[in-house]
Design an enzyme around this catalytic site. Sequence first.
Site, PDB file in Angstrom:
ATOM      1  CD1 TRP A 162     105.354  43.025  36.801  1.00  0.00           C
ATOM      2  CD2 TRP A 162     105.653  45.183  37.003  1.00  0.00           C
ATOM      3  NE1 TRP A 162     106.609  43.192  37.920  1.00  0.00           N
ATOM      4  CE2 TRP A 162     106.926  44.368  38.253  1.00  0.00           C
ATOM      5  CE3 TRP A 162     105.767  46.624  37.183  1.00  0.00           C
ATOM      6  CZ2 TRP A 162     107.251  45.027  39.041  1.00  0.00           C
ATOM      7  CZ3 TRP A 162     106.435  47.180  37.971  1.00  0.00           C
ATOM      8  CH2 TRP A 162     107.413  46.712  38.785  1.00  0.00           C
ATOM      9  CG  ASN A 163     110.093  45.823  34.256  1.00  0.00           C
ATOM     10  OD1 ASN A 163     109.738  45.487  33.920  1.00  0.00           O
ATOM     11  ND2 ASN A 163     110.980  46.911  34.425  1.00  0.00           N
ATOM     12  N   PRO A 182     102.222  38.383  27.936  1.00  0.00           N
ATOM     13  CG  PRO A 182     101.205  39.727  27.497  1.00  0.00           C
ATOM     14  CD  PRO A 182     101.392  38.327  27.197  1.00  0.00           C
ATOM     15  CG  ASP A 183     102.755  41.634  35.235  1.00  0.00           C
ATOM     16  OD1 ASP A 183     102.093  41.448  34.778  1.00  0.00           O
ATOM     17  OD2 ASP A 183     103.103  40.509  35.858  1.00  0.00           O
ATOM     18  N   GLY A 227     112.505  38.769  34.225  1.00  0.00           N
ATOM     19  CA  GLY A 227     112.060  38.856  35.391  1.00  0.00           C
ATOM     20  C   GLY A 227     112.835  38.323  36.782  1.00  0.00           C
ATOM     21  CB  SER A 228     112.520  37.280  40.039  1.00  0.00           C
ATOM     22  OG  SER A 228     111.673  36.473  39.889  1.00  0.00           O
ATOM     23  CD  GLU A 281     116.898  42.262  31.454  1.00  0.00           C
ATOM     24  OE1 GLU A 281     116.229  42.943  31.640  1.00  0.00           O
ATOM     25  OE2 GLU A 281     117.655  43.054  30.235  1.00  0.00           O
ATOM     26  CG  LEU A 282     117.569  36.472  35.220  1.00  0.00           C
ATOM     27  CD1 LEU A 282     118.052  35.009  36.371  1.00  0.00           C
ATOM     28  CD2 LEU A 282     115.898  36.114  34.898  1.00  0.00           C
ATOM     29  CD  GLU A 317     115.958  43.627  41.125  1.00  0.00           C
ATOM     30  OE1 GLU A 317     116.012  44.415  40.240  1.00  0.00           O
ATOM     31  OE2 GLU A 317     115.474  42.887  41.562  1.00  0.00           O
TER      32      GLU A 317
END
Length: 537
Positions: free
Chosen positions: A177-178, A202-203, A252-253, A274-275, A406
């Site tokens: 979402w960012n 997508p989110d 995401g996470s 990509e985390l 984080e």
Amino acid sequence: MTSTSPVSADQAGGTPGTIGGVDGGPHSSRAAALVARAVGGKDSAPVTMTSPFTGLPTATLPQATDADARAVFHDARAAQRAWAARPVAERQRILIRLHDLVLKRQREVLDLVQVEAGKSRMDAFDEVCSTALVAAYYGKHSAKFLAPKRSAGVIPLLTKAGVVRHPKGVVGVISPWNYPLALTAMDVLPALMAGNTVVQKPDNQTALSALWLHELAEEAGLPAGVWQILLGRGSRIGDALVEESDYLCFTGSTPTGKNLAAQVASRLTSYSLELGGKNPMVVLPDADVAKAAAGAVTACFSSAGQLCVSVERIYVHESIRAEFTEAFVRRTAALRLGCTLDYGSDMGSLTSADQLENVRAHVEDARSNGATVLTGGRARPDIGPLFYEPTVLTDVPESARLFAEETFGPVVSIYGYHDVNDAVERANDTEYGLNASVWSRDGRAGWEVAARLKAGTVNVNEGYAATFGSVGVPMGGMKESGVGRRNGAEGLLKYTEAQAIAIQRGLKLRPFRGMPASVWTRSMTASMKLLRRLPGR
């Protein structure tokens, strides 16, 4: 901190009840037109999304079922062969047209990204720039990356060898979402250029921004069905995304990325992740303090810190620590918080209540463990429901959660150091390795320190934008910050299968009839010694 007025219909250029052209209720004609581009939606429980700026509804989104998702992949697989058969140059022309459309119609998506994600206008513009850069880069270079490559054969002149590239098939993309526009472009566009079809989830929070880019891509000439957008809950359609994708791309996470990797491993298909990150900034003793302090503000507080590559830890040499801290805190305290759909604000809102609670919890935990808040440290519901002040802390002990976890918000901690080796060691003392920043008047010294940091991207005299915007270089994480790279040649070639082809003429690669094996092996041994001395071998 100063604040600007809340978003209004007049500022949005819309009519009463609208936010940036998106209806304050769930039935906006523009939002509905974008939502109609999504596939599926037989889930009986649609979701209504709200704007972080106001809490007002932006759109009601249909949610796909597992059966919907699998049907989308079936259709994508059927469309893939014809898409891959198109000349790469033709595919490139679509991206060049998309580049032009994104820049021409940027005002539409600037409003949309602000309304959905809660960003400042400038942070939303960063997404427009990134999207245009990615479209232009792959619109220019994809044919070169995908062209067959010659390679040295085992026997010069008699063995012709080379590599050809084939698309993976159907690529599944799970987007966060960012950065709904930029990360859609970075992951989807090179996958398409490689000849794959794409199914993107997508989110829900920022789905309209991805759907807007999808609309422009089809206006630019992308055939219908080549890129499909699926709206749904991960708990309902996640298994289908993993089981049906020939390649899975996730942002995401770290915990979710690990779970997905375990699922994909059982199928022996490929993936990139990509985390998370806990990104450091190292300010060397010779740094220009004013420039480093100004750069740190952007590095830490762009998109309210909700950026995977934003800085959360700053290590400053003790000889300039007091001067840097004063300048950085002063600049941070002067940031304008607001939710206007113009360039009047420096920092926007957090995107969700969960993010706000996580930021609040990290700061209060640090305070209770003895940390000092130099500026910020509080929510600002007077501006909007999810606003939190940009926050600078010092004296943060290892026992505090934000020391190593984080935060993913507008929070940064400052630490001093005496020895550069110590600063490098502390910067690397994390399970993450996504991005880092180094500041020095001496570019060579900055480069040398950068090369010692265990991060996928490192910026010298910049926070993150230098590598983020340099689309020709790969971007990704080390350690628990991810696997694989986006951007550059690697960002496209990861979506392909490399196939080696060799043609052998004349001399066979086994003894001639009647030749003793001992003679053959001695001959080959002598030949290999000679070949080693030839250039290119």
